[in-house]
Design a protein around this motif. Structure first.
Motif, mmCIF file in Angstrom:
data_model
loop_
_atom_site.group_PDB
_atom_site.id
_atom_site.type_symbol
_atom_site.label_atom_id
_atom_site.label_comp_id
_atom_site.label_asym_id
_atom_site.label_seq_id
_atom_site.Cartn_x
_atom_site.Cartn_y
_atom_site.Cartn_z
ATOM 1 N N LYS A 7 0.836 -1.207 0.000
ATOM 2 C CA LYS A 7 0.000 0.000 0.000
ATOM 3 C C LYS A 7 0.870 1.256 0.000
ATOM 4 O O LYS A 7 0.581 2.234 -0.701
ATOM 5 C CB LYS A 7 -0.927 -0.001 1.225
ATOM 6 C CG LYS A 7 -2.030 -1.049 1.159
ATOM 7 C CD LYS A 7 -2.939 -0.992 2.387
ATOM 8 C CE LYS A 7 -4.045 -2.044 2.273
ATOM 9 N NZ LYS A 7 -5.127 -1.856 3.228
ATOM 10 N N GLY A 29 -8.789 6.004 3.472
ATOM 11 C CA GLY A 29 -8.384 4.633 3.795
ATOM 12 C C GLY A 29 -6.901 4.531 4.068
ATOM 13 O O GLY A 29 -6.144 5.508 3.974
ATOM 14 N N SER A 30 -6.479 3.308 4.370
ATOM 15 C CA SER A 30 -5.080 3.116 4.767
ATOM 16 C C SER A 30 -4.120 3.297 3.594
ATOM 17 O O SER A 30 -2.991 3.781 3.775
ATOM 18 C CB SER A 30 -4.906 1.722 5.386
ATOM 19 O OG SER A 30 -5.338 0.713 4.506
ATOM 20 N N GLY A 82 -8.247 4.495 -2.948
ATOM 21 C CA GLY A 82 -8.120 3.048 -2.878
ATOM 22 C C GLY A 82 -9.399 2.362 -3.313
ATOM 23 O O GLY A 82 -10.331 2.999 -3.805
ATOM 24 N N ALA A 83 -9.450 1.050 -3.128
ATOM 25 C CA ALA A 83 -10.647 0.268 -3.462
ATOM 26 C C ALA A 83 -10.650 -0.995 -2.616
ATOM 27 O O ALA A 83 -9.603 -1.450 -2.143
ATOM 28 C CB ALA A 83 -10.650 -0.099 -4.944
ATOM 29 N N ASP A 84 -11.840 -1.542 -2.438
ATOM 30 C CA ASP A 84 -11.961 -2.842 -1.770
ATOM 31 C C ASP A 84 -11.879 -3.982 -2.777
ATOM 32 O O ASP A 84 -11.423 -5.071 -2.441
ATOM 33 C CB ASP A 84 -13.278 -2.886 -0.984
ATOM 34 C CG ASP A 84 -13.298 -1.811 0.081
ATOM 35 O OD1 ASP A 84 -12.400 -1.814 0.933
ATOM 36 O OD2 ASP A 84 -14.175 -0.934 0.034
ATOM 37 N N LYS A 94 -16.258 0.020 -3.318
ATOM 38 C CA LYS A 94 -15.630 0.925 -2.367
ATOM 39 C C LYS A 94 -16.590 1.169 -1.204
ATOM 40 O O LYS A 94 -17.768 0.892 -1.303
ATOM 41 C CB LYS A 94 -15.288 2.260 -3.049
ATOM 42 C CG LYS A 94 -14.192 2.114 -4.082
ATOM 43 C CD LYS A 94 -13.753 3.441 -4.701
ATOM 44 C CE LYS A 94 -13.585 4.546 -3.727
ATOM 45 N NZ LYS A 94 -12.684 4.242 -2.602
ATOM 46 N N GLY A 95 -16.017 1.714 -0.134
ATOM 47 C CA GLY A 95 -16.850 2.048 1.012
ATOM 48 C C GLY A 95 -16.501 1.267 2.261
ATOM 49 O O GLY A 95 -17.161 1.410 3.286
ATOM 50 N N GLY A 96 -15.419 0.467 2.181
ATOM 51 C CA GLY A 96 -14.973 -0.244 3.379
ATOM 52 C C GLY A 96 -14.670 0.720 4.523
ATOM 53 O O GLY A 96 -14.785 0.370 5.696
ATOM 54 N N ALA A 98 -16.404 3.530 4.858
ATOM 55 C CA ALA A 98 -17.668 4.250 5.067
ATOM 56 C C ALA A 98 -17.704 5.639 4.427
ATOM 57 O O ALA A 98 -18.584 6.437 4.734
ATOM 58 C CB ALA A 98 -18.006 4.351 6.557
ATOM 59 N N ALA A 99 -16.771 5.914 3.520
ATOM 60 C CA ALA A 99 -16.700 7.268 2.937
ATOM 61 C C ALA A 99 -17.225 7.302 1.499
ATOM 62 O O ALA A 99 -16.983 8.253 0.771
ATOM 63 C CB ALA A 99 -15.251 7.762 2.982
ATOM 64 N N LEU A 100 -17.981 6.272 1.098
ATOM 65 C CA LEU A 100 -18.313 6.092 -0.321
ATOM 66 C C LEU A 100 -19.057 7.259 -0.943
ATOM 67 O O LEU A 100 -18.828 7.589 -2.114
ATOM 68 C CB LEU A 100 -19.073 4.787 -0.533
ATOM 69 C CG LEU A 100 -20.442 4.606 0.122
ATOM 70 C CD1 LEU A 100 -21.164 3.430 -0.521
ATOM 71 C CD2 LEU A 100 -20.296 4.317 1.602
ATOM 72 N N GLU A 103 -16.699 10.060 -1.573
ATOM 73 C CA GLU A 103 -15.733 9.570 -2.568
ATOM 74 C C GLU A 103 -16.330 9.642 -3.966
ATOM 75 O O GLU A 103 -15.669 10.069 -4.923
ATOM 76 C CB GLU A 103 -15.323 8.126 -2.239
ATOM 77 C CG GLU A 103 -14.483 8.033 -0.981
ATOM 78 C CD GLU A 103 -14.197 6.615 -0.524
ATOM 79 O OE1 GLU A 103 -13.290 6.451 0.295
ATOM 80 O OE2 GLU A 103 -14.872 5.677 -0.971
ATOM 81 N N LYS A 121 -6.683 -6.856 -4.027
ATOM 82 C CA LYS A 121 -7.974 -6.219 -4.338
ATOM 83 C C LYS A 121 -8.478 -6.562 -5.739
ATOM 84 O O LYS A 121 -9.606 -6.242 -6.093
ATOM 85 C CB LYS A 121 -7.846 -4.689 -4.217
ATOM 86 C CG LYS A 121 -7.272 -4.192 -2.901
ATOM 87 C CD LYS A 121 -8.240 -4.406 -1.759
ATOM 88 C CE LYS A 121 -7.753 -3.869 -0.438
ATOM 89 N NZ LYS A 121 -7.680 -2.437 -0.341
HETATM 90 C C1 5RP Z 1 -13.103 3.908 1.965
HETATM 91 C C2 5RP Z 1 -12.719 3.146 0.753
HETATM 92 C C3 5RP Z 1 -11.309 2.651 0.672
HETATM 93 O O1 5RP Z 1 -10.733 3.134 -0.487
HETATM 94 C C4 5RP Z 1 -11.288 1.150 0.663
HETATM 95 O O2 5RP Z 1 -12.010 0.665 1.791
HETATM 96 C C5 5RP Z 1 -9.859 0.609 0.693
HETATM 97 O O3 5RP Z 1 -9.290 0.874 1.927
HETATM 98 P P1 5RP Z 1 -7.792 0.520 2.283
HETATM 99 O O4 5RP Z 1 -6.926 1.389 1.451
HETATM 100 O O5 5RP Z 1 -7.706 0.820 3.764
HETATM 101 O O6 5RP Z 1 -7.576 -0.943 1.992
HETATM 102 O O7 5RP Z 1 -13.479 2.912 -0.144
HETATM 103 O O8 5RP Z 1 -14.475 4.201 1.987
#
Ligand code: 5RP
Length: 226
Positions: A7, A29-30, A82-84, A94-96, A98-100, A103, A121
């Motif tokens: 990352k 996200g991270s 980023g993306a899930d 996306k939205g892991g 909670a900011a979808l 975003e 991912k």
């Molecule tokens: C936040 C997101 C992030 O981009 C997604 O959850 C990926 O997070 P990370 O970079 O921590 O793996 O959509 O709403």
């Protein structure tokens, strides 16, 4: 290499996509946190950032990077997030974090979406990751039933035993068991359901480029516009 090292690698690589003297959209996200830390090194060469969450705004501000509201800027040169999950055409879940909703708003205002993600991912078909959906609380149970009719198993996202409240004051549902073979059609359909604020499928706002962190280095996937 650890997942966090992957990352960090793509977070740094994203600097090459930042356009000098323009606005940069910043996700959440991270992975994005690594990007924000790297962006601090070139903060004097950009107009500023447009942020997708209170968390990213706080991190940007702490590093002295100016943050502007969406309504105060016109077109944003590039959005980095980023993306899930990301599929072979650049469609994402996306939205892991909670900011979808924010975003998607910042992505829609941006010329290009550059996704930064570690290789875990990448998927062939979206749906392995539980799909986040931001909802108006009074519509929750009806939306749960609508997802059940599609074969989805829905849970209300909670923190410390209480429903998570987003930056927009709403709730998040996480839906398991979906196989999203047609992300454009799926996003359009769920967006029509009353009470849905935002569905975490990013197909209409897909990525043009993905910087994928692999043990062999950064792989650049170019999806084009279509
Ligand atoms: C936040 C997101 C992030 O981009 C997604 O959850 C990926 O997070 P990370 O970079 O921590 O793996 O959509 O709403």
């Amino acid at each position: 290499m650890t997942q966090d090292e992957l990352k960090a690698m793509v977070g740094r690589a994203a600097l090459d996509h930042v356009v000098a003297n323009e606005w940069v959209g910043v996700g959440t996200g991270s992975t994005v946190n690594h990007f924000i830390d790297a962006l601090a090194g070139m903060k004097d060469r950009i107009r500023g950032a447009v942020s997708s969450s209170e968390a990213s705004t706080a991190r940007l501000a702490a590093l002295g990077i100016p943050v502007a509201d969406c309504n105060a800027v016109g077109e944003i040169a590039v959005y980095i997030d980023g993306a899930d999950e990301i599929d072979p055409r650049g469609h994402m879940i996306k939205g892991g974090g909670a900011a979808l909703t924010r975003e998607k708003i910042v992505a829609a205002q941006s010329r290009r979406f550059v996704c930064i993600a570690d290789a875990s991912k990448r998927v062939e078909v979206l749906g392995r990751f539980p799909l986040p959906v931001e909802v108006i609380p009074m519509a929750t149970q009806r939306i749960v039933r609508q997802f059940a009719a599609l074969g989805g198993d829905t849970a209300l996202r909670c923190v410390d035993g209480r429903p998570l409240v987003t930056d927009n004051g709403q709730h998040i549902l996480d839906v398991r068991g979906l196989r999203i073979a047609d992300p454009l059609a799926f996003e359009s359909e769920v967006n029509q359901w009353p009470g849905v604020v935002t569905v975490g499928v990013f197909a209409h706002q897909k990525a043009q480029v993905c910087l994928l962190g692999t043990p062999d280095g950064v792989q650049t996937l170019d999806f084009g516009r279509g």
